[in-house]
Scaffold this motif. Structure first.
Motif, PDB file in Angstrom:
ATOM      1  N   VAL A   1      -7.223  -3.825 -12.287  1.00  0.00           N
ATOM      2  CA  VAL A   1      -7.052  -2.408 -12.643  1.00  0.00           C
ATOM      3  C   VAL A   1      -7.173  -1.515 -11.400  1.00  0.00           C
ATOM      4  CG1 VAL A   1      -8.057  -0.478 -13.929  1.00  0.00           C
ATOM      5  CG2 VAL A   1      -7.831  -2.717 -15.015  1.00  0.00           C
ATOM      6  N   LEU A   2      -8.201  -1.768 -10.579  1.00  0.00           N
ATOM      7  CA  LEU A   2      -8.408  -0.965  -9.371  1.00  0.00           C
ATOM      8  C   LEU A   2      -7.248  -1.137  -8.386  1.00  0.00           C
ATOM      9  CD1 LEU A   2     -12.230  -1.484  -8.715  1.00  0.00           C
ATOM     10  CD2 LEU A   2     -11.103   0.551  -9.632  1.00  0.00           C
ATOM     11  N   ALA A   3      -6.734  -2.371  -8.281  1.00  0.00           N
ATOM     12  CA  ALA A   3      -5.609  -2.620  -7.380  1.00  0.00           C
ATOM     13  C   ALA A   3      -4.369  -1.853  -7.827  1.00  0.00           C
ATOM     14  CB  ALA A   3      -5.311  -4.120  -7.317  1.00  0.00           C
ATOM     15  N   PHE A   4      -4.189  -1.715  -9.157  1.00  0.00           N
ATOM     16  CA  PHE A   4      -3.038  -0.968  -9.671  1.00  0.00           C
ATOM     17  C   PHE A   4      -3.222   0.540  -9.481  1.00  0.00           C
ATOM     18  CE2 PHE A   4      -0.852   1.252 -13.157  1.00  0.00           C
ATOM     19  CZ  PHE A   4       0.448   0.809 -12.936  1.00  0.00           C
ATOM     20  N   VAL A   5      -4.452   1.028  -9.710  1.00  0.00           N
ATOM     21  CA  VAL A   5      -4.718   2.469  -9.627  1.00  0.00           C
ATOM     22  C   VAL A   5      -4.753   2.945  -8.170  1.00  0.00           C
ATOM     23  CG1 VAL A   5      -6.405   4.285 -10.126  1.00  0.00           C
ATOM     24  CG2 VAL A   5      -5.946   2.501 -11.831  1.00  0.00           C
ATOM     25  N   PHE A   6      -5.384   2.150  -7.294  1.00  0.00           N
ATOM     26  CA  PHE A   6      -5.554   2.559  -5.902  1.00  0.00           C
ATOM     27  C   PHE A   6      -4.657   1.724  -4.988  1.00  0.00           C
ATOM     28  CE2 PHE A   6      -9.621   3.427  -8.065  1.00  0.00           C
ATOM     29  CZ  PHE A   6      -9.715   4.792  -7.856  1.00  0.00           C
ATOM     30  N   LYS A   7      -3.351   1.717  -5.270  1.00  0.00           N
ATOM     31  CA  LYS A   7      -2.413   0.888  -4.515  1.00  0.00           C
ATOM     32  C   LYS A   7      -2.377   1.259  -3.031  1.00  0.00           C
ATOM     33  CE  LYS A   7       0.913   1.731  -7.452  1.00  0.00           C
ATOM     34  NZ  LYS A   7       2.228   1.777  -8.127  1.00  0.00           N
ATOM     35  N   ASP A   8      -2.388   2.553  -2.727  1.00  0.00           N
ATOM     36  CA  ASP A   8      -2.322   2.983  -1.327  1.00  0.00           C
ATOM     37  C   ASP A   8      -3.576   2.573  -0.564  1.00  0.00           C
ATOM     38  OD1 ASP A   8       0.150   4.110  -1.730  1.00  0.00           O
ATOM     39  OD2 ASP A   8      -0.649   6.109  -2.180  1.00  0.00           O
ATOM     40  N   TRP A   9      -4.732   2.688  -1.213  1.00  0.00           N
ATOM     41  CA  TRP A   9      -5.989   2.275  -0.560  1.00  0.00           C
ATOM     42  C   TRP A   9      -5.996   0.773  -0.316  1.00  0.00           C
ATOM     43  CZ3 TRP A   9     -10.113  -0.936  -1.925  1.00  0.00           C
ATOM     44  CH2 TRP A   9     -11.255  -0.808  -1.135  1.00  0.00           C
TER      45      TRP A   9
ATOM     46  N   LYS B   1      -3.389  -1.063   0.139  1.00  0.00           N
ATOM     47  CA  LYS B   1      -2.453  -1.322   1.238  1.00  0.00           C
ATOM     48  C   LYS B   1      -3.111  -1.047   2.585  1.00  0.00           C
ATOM     49  CE  LYS B   1       1.727   0.204   0.640  1.00  0.00           C
ATOM     50  NZ  LYS B   1       2.911   1.116   0.603  1.00  0.00           N
ATOM     51  N   ASP B   2      -3.878   0.034   2.666  1.00  0.00           N
ATOM     52  CA  ASP B   2      -4.589   0.352   3.915  1.00  0.00           C
ATOM     53  C   ASP B   2      -5.626  -0.721   4.241  1.00  0.00           C
ATOM     54  OD1 ASP B   2      -3.142   2.676   4.167  1.00  0.00           O
ATOM     55  OD2 ASP B   2      -4.667   3.964   3.248  1.00  0.00           O
ATOM     56  N   GLN B   3      -6.342  -1.193   3.218  1.00  0.00           N
ATOM     57  CA  GLN B   3      -7.349  -2.227   3.447  1.00  0.00           C
ATOM     58  C   GLN B   3      -6.711  -3.550   3.858  1.00  0.00           C
ATOM     59  OE1 GLN B   3     -10.759  -1.679   3.472  1.00  0.00           O
ATOM     60  NE2 GLN B   3      -9.970   0.415   3.326  1.00  0.00           N
ATOM     61  N   LEU B   4      -5.554  -3.850   3.281  1.00  0.00           N
ATOM     62  CA  LEU B   4      -4.835  -5.064   3.647  1.00  0.00           C
ATOM     63  C   LEU B   4      -4.353  -4.985   5.092  1.00  0.00           C
ATOM     64  CD1 LEU B   4      -3.727  -7.787   2.695  1.00  0.00           C
ATOM     65  CD2 LEU B   4      -1.677  -6.601   1.878  1.00  0.00           C
TER      66      LEU B   4
ATOM     67  N   ALA C   1       1.025  -6.805  10.740  1.00  0.00           N
ATOM     68  CA  ALA C   1       0.785  -6.135   9.457  1.00  0.00           C
ATOM     69  C   ALA C   1       1.994  -5.301   9.044  1.00  0.00           C
ATOM     70  CB  ALA C   1      -0.464  -5.261   9.550  1.00  0.00           C
ATOM     71  N   PHE C   2       2.451  -4.428   9.961  1.00  0.00           N
ATOM     72  CA  PHE C   2       3.618  -3.593   9.676  1.00  0.00           C
ATOM     73  C   PHE C   2       4.725  -3.771  10.707  1.00  0.00           C
ATOM     74  CE2 PHE C   2       0.553  -1.395   7.005  1.00  0.00           C
ATOM     75  CZ  PHE C   2       1.323  -1.077   5.892  1.00  0.00           C
ATOM     76  N   GLY C   3       4.549  -4.678  11.652  1.00  0.00           N
ATOM     77  CA  GLY C   3       5.570  -4.934  12.655  1.00  0.00           C
ATOM     78  C   GLY C   3       5.003  -5.714  13.825  1.00  0.00           C
TER      79      GLY C   3
END
Length: 271
Positions: A110-118, A120-123, A156-158
């Motif tokens: 549930v938290l992963a779905f609600v806080f997707k941007d957070w 992504k930042d943690q990943l 991570a992003f490139g």
């Protein structure tokens, strides 16, 4: 009298031995995972220097074996011995422990779905920390290489995320031969090559961005992971639902067995 008592209340042998058989597999598998983890730490000299466990800046993959194996061992032990010995304390412990794991999985989803941007930042932060420690641990190195090869990504992003590693950064004072390069796992694969060219990423980031894509995967692992989730959403959801149903089924069986045992004990007490 004793015969009348057991005619009214009996412990279900089917449930008892099903729980026993299912959990003994978990118990043995948990012991195997813990054993593999201890062997890996022994090979790396961690067991002779326990303080080195916290020295690694990134994730030591051995922890995955130890944690997962430890949880499986505890659950398997409680369920196996609890069912075999008809021990209500161990069976209740098994049910509660399994329920806590189920609740944590549900909360995480549930938290992963609600806080997707957070998330992504943690990943991104997690991957970058492991990039810094890439050469510090062979298991971590193999895990990163596998991830980049499987998802055909780099960093991570490139590819420029590899500037975070002291061996791959492009600073003038970097004496490493890998300066301004990337690991071989970032390179695009040539099906005609039978032998992996481990030097294919050398000096690659010194080239213009337009040329880099001819030699390496320029997409980051975070967006590639997101794409993989979207492409395999049905499979991922099916696995999570299947695991959740197994956990609920296990809790129900254990509670049913506890009820049978307590009913027999109550009958003995009042008989």
């Amino acid at each position: 009298m004793s015969g009348n008592h057991y005619k009214g209340h009996e412990v279900s042998c089917c449930i008892k031995y099903f729980i026993f058989g299912f959990n003994i597999l978990f118990w043995l598998l948990g012991m195997a995972l813990v054993g593999i983890g201890l062997w890996a730490w022994s090979e790396k000299g961690v067991l002779s220097n326990i303080s080195s466990i916290t020295d690694l800046g990134g994730l030591d993959p051995v922890w995955l074996f130890m944690v997962v194996g430890g949880v499986m061992f505890i659950l398997g032990f409680a369920g196996c011995i609890g069912a075999l010995r008809e021990n209500t304390f161990l069976l209740k412990f098994f049910s509660v422990f399994l329920g806590i794991i189920f609740f944590l999985e549900l909360t995480t989803g549930v938290l992963a779905f609600v806080f997707k941007d957070w998330i992504k930042d943690q990943l991104n932060l997690f991957i970058n920390n492991n990039i810094r420690a890439y050469r510090d641990d062979i298991d971590l190195q193999n895990l990163i290489d596998f991830t980049q090869e499987y998802w055909e990504c780099c960093g991570a992003f490139g590819a420029d995320d590899w500037n975070l590693n002291i061996y791959f950064n492009c600073t003038d004072g970097n004496p490493s031969r890998e300066k301004c390069g990337v690991p071989f796992s970032c390179c695009t694969k040539d099906p005609a090559e039978d032998v992996i060219n481990t030097q294919c990423g050398y000096d690659i980031r010194a080239k213009p961005d337009s040329e880099q894509k001819d030699y390496i995967n320029v997409k980051g692992c975070v967006p590639q992971f997101e794409k993989w989730l979207q492409d395999n959403l049905t499979l991922v959801a099916g696995i999570f639902i299947g695991v959740a149903l197994l956990q609920i089924f296990g809790i129900c069986l254990a509670q049913n067995l506890v009820s049978d045992i307590e009913a027999v004990q109550a009958s003995c007490f009042f008989t």
